[in-house]
Design an enzyme around this catalytic site. Sequence first.
Site, PDB file in Angstrom:
ATOM      1  N   ASP A   1       5.535   2.054  -3.147  1.00 40.84           N
ATOM      2  CA  ASP A   1       5.218   1.522  -1.828  1.00 40.84           C
ATOM      3  C   ASP A   1       6.410   0.705  -1.307  1.00 40.84           C
ATOM      4  O   ASP A   1       7.526   1.222  -1.285  1.00 40.84           O
ATOM      5  CB  ASP A   1       3.908   0.720  -1.921  1.00 40.84           C
ATOM      6  CG  ASP A   1       3.375   0.274  -0.594  1.00 40.84           C
ATOM      7  OD1 ASP A   1       2.740   1.078   0.100  1.00 40.84           O
ATOM      8  OD2 ASP A   1       3.625  -0.899  -0.232  1.00 40.84           O
TER       9      ASP A   1
ATOM     10  N   TYR B   1       6.567  -6.705   6.519  1.00 39.16           N
ATOM     11  CA  TYR B   1       6.377  -5.768   7.636  1.00 39.16           C
ATOM     12  C   TYR B   1       7.009  -6.287   8.931  1.00 39.16           C
ATOM     13  O   TYR B   1       7.022  -5.569   9.925  1.00 39.16           O
ATOM     14  CB  TYR B   1       4.878  -5.573   7.911  1.00 39.16           C
ATOM     15  CG  TYR B   1       4.142  -4.805   6.833  1.00 39.16           C
ATOM     16  CD1 TYR B   1       3.964  -3.426   6.936  1.00 39.16           C
ATOM     17  CD2 TYR B   1       3.603  -5.452   5.724  1.00 39.16           C
ATOM     18  CE1 TYR B   1       3.275  -2.717   5.964  1.00 39.16           C
ATOM     19  CE2 TYR B   1       2.919  -4.752   4.746  1.00 39.16           C
ATOM     20  CZ  TYR B   1       2.761  -3.393   4.874  1.00 39.16           C
ATOM     21  OH  TYR B   1       2.077  -2.693   3.921  1.00 39.16           O
TER      22      TYR B   1
ATOM     23  N   HIS C   1      -3.386   6.219  -3.107  1.00 39.34           N
ATOM     24  CA  HIS C   1      -2.204   5.374  -2.874  1.00 39.34           C
ATOM     25  C   HIS C   1      -1.787   4.553  -4.105  1.00 39.34           C
ATOM     26  O   HIS C   1      -0.614   4.288  -4.314  1.00 39.34           O
ATOM     27  CB  HIS C   1      -2.484   4.431  -1.697  1.00 39.34           C
ATOM     28  CG  HIS C   1      -1.363   3.491  -1.430  1.00 39.34           C
ATOM     29  ND1 HIS C   1      -0.177   3.906  -0.849  1.00 39.34           N
ATOM     30  CD2 HIS C   1      -1.201   2.167  -1.703  1.00 39.34           C
ATOM     31  CE1 HIS C   1       0.646   2.876  -0.762  1.00 39.34           C
ATOM     32  NE2 HIS C   1       0.053   1.810  -1.276  1.00 39.34           N
TER      33      HIS C   1
HETATM   34  C1  CPU Z   1      -2.795  -0.034   4.082  1.00 40.72           C
HETATM   35  C2  CPU Z   1      -3.325  -1.032   4.854  1.00 40.72           C
HETATM   36  C3  CPU Z   1      -3.584  -2.248   4.302  1.00 40.72           C
HETATM   37  C4  CPU Z   1      -3.333  -2.490   2.990  1.00 40.72           C
HETATM   38  C5  CPU Z   1      -2.824  -1.496   2.214  1.00 40.72           C
HETATM   39  C6  CPU Z   1      -2.546  -0.287   2.751  1.00 40.72           C
HETATM   40  N1  CPU Z   1       1.578  -0.067   2.061  1.00 40.72           N
HETATM   41  C7  CPU Z   1      -1.972   0.750   1.881  1.00 40.72           C
HETATM   42  C8  CPU Z   1      -0.532   0.938   2.129  1.00 40.72           C
HETATM   43  C9  CPU Z   1       0.223  -0.350   2.122  1.00 40.72           C
HETATM   44  C10 CPU Z   1       2.389   0.069   3.098  1.00 40.72           C
HETATM   45  O1  CPU Z   1       2.073  -0.179   4.240  1.00 40.72           O
HETATM   46  N2  CPU Z   1       3.554   0.487   2.771  1.00 40.72           N
HETATM   47  C11 CPU Z   1       4.613   0.707   3.670  1.00 40.72           C
HETATM   48  C12 CPU Z   1       5.903   0.684   2.886  1.00 40.72           C
HETATM   49  C13 CPU Z   1       7.062   0.968   3.790  1.00 40.72           C
HETATM   50  C14 CPU Z   1       6.898   2.286   4.459  1.00 40.72           C
HETATM   51  C15 CPU Z   1       5.625   2.355   5.238  1.00 40.72           C
HETATM   52  C16 CPU Z   1       4.428   2.034   4.370  1.00 40.72           C
END
Ligand code: CPU
Length: 563
Positions: free
Chosen positions: A336, A472, A530
């Site tokens: 991830d 993020y 996931h």
């Molecule tokens: C989704 C929503 C809330 C919590 C967890 C998830 N990972 C599962 C995925 C969380 C995630 O968003 N990874 C990113 C990493 C960088 C590329 C885009 C996805």
Amino acid sequence: MSARKAVVFDVGGVLLTPAVPVLFRQYEESVGLPRDFLQKTILSGGPENVFVQAEKGQLTLTQMVSQFEAECHKSARNEGFSLPAQFSIQKLFKQLSAALKVNQPMLDAAVKLRDHGFATCVLTNNWVDDSAQRERTAQILSTLSGHFDLIVESCRVRMRKPEASIYSYTLDNLKTKPQETIFLDDIGANLKVARDMGMATIRVRDTHEALMELQTLSGVELLKPEDMLPSSCHPDDVSHGFVSIKPGVRTHYVEKGDGPPVLLCHGFPENWYSWRYQIPALAEAGFRVLALDMKGYGESTAPPDIEEYCQEQICKDLVTFMDKMGIPQVTLVGHDWGGVIVWNMARCYPERVRAVVSLNTPLLPAKPDVNPLEQIKSLPIFDYQLYFQEPGVAEAELEKNLERTFKLLFIANRDEGPNMPSIDTSNVCKRGGLLVGMPENPHRSSMLTESALQYYVQQYKKSGFRGPLNWYRNLVTNWKWLLSRPISKVQVPALMVTAANDHVLLPAFTNGMENLIEDLTRAQVEDCGHWTQVDRPAELNKILIPWLKDVHKKMLIPIKPKL
Ligand code: CPU
């Protein structure tokens, strides 16, 4: 329900194969000695023979070997022949050490019994090994010690099987009664005493048969290899370390094993414990495993500022971590967001990277004309990332009830159903939250034990979700940084592992990665969502270990500079 609470395993012939008498016989044949010559010579030494003395810790292995060698010569003379020129007890023990292998199905059964609440113990007649093969002995004992509640070696307690005292000592330490205990050994005399005391006994001749008996006596299903989980690690039973990155910022890591360093980087919203099924397996495969709490997570520091979590800073922190640990090069395994790091490290710090493995996360080409926020807007499944942008909003929702948050997030596809709906990552902004519309008291996924769930809950009490969500909040900064870097094909060997049913990091996103990486290997974990490391741990380990071994086989032997 079985009344048994504890299981005691012998080593030679039970947890290790083959049995020592088998190896004695093979040796006798190979050097042309009469059958059972060795066994008879041992017994001719009487009740206090050299093996008994060594097993009671009165002689070390090298002392026992030289005395036994002399006894063999004497015994041959008495029988009227002389020993062949190549005869050597030292060599016999060397061969013995090389031949002994862990009986994996038996060890797997022991691990499973422990997972089902049984106290497990190794009870072995063993000597203090000061021989040239002592490292192998140490490896075996160290492997076993990670899987059992108690290890009793005769040479340490100065009692040996079949003396009743060592059985009582073992049961006292296990806090169990004979009637609650199952005892496995390959020697009849050792079993008899245990049986006379009231234990249930299993004579191990054939592993499969022994496991059938053990299954019946314990009431635990032991013979279904497909649902065998690799062994996990308990947070209290692993070594924890801290590295100061800069004043006020430290990285916490868990370390196990010896060998080429392999750094494990978890994703959102997890911590080092997501690697619990990989840490023991990789350590046993000959690697020095370092599983990090990434910045903002667990026992690592969680600075409040968004900029602390941009990829440029996270990569710099990782390099500082390596510098301070004295590690010139590592193999990185990331899942991830951890996968994002491994690709960026391979691109921007290739000197420091031996090889990379990404679980689920694709390597995407840097596109100067596509703003990542716009790109996300065009992908409905990434809507949650837009919801994560406003500081404080997702924090409030995800921190409100940590147990509910983790129960709702950590689910396996096979659990999905009316009782366990999967989170919809699209329309999150419109719904007004990621968990909106989800049950208040959700079930816990089959891939998450209660204690694992509680560990995540407890670990998030310290710093919450602000640091993790800040990862993020640097999408544009990361994009600009990458575009400022020289772009070339990734030169370090790479393994891309996709998870067939990841609804966010879709396997299709990895299409075309061949064009970006010189040396790419691919693997896919089927029936896997996931949370790859905990969803399909055995399948994942089967992919990781051979690839990592192969990559490190090619490693050049360092040339020692002349002083
Ligand atoms: C989704 C929503 C809330 C919590 C967890 C998830 N990972 C599962 C995925 C969380 C995630 O968003 N990874 C990113 C990493 C960088 C590329 C885009 C996805």
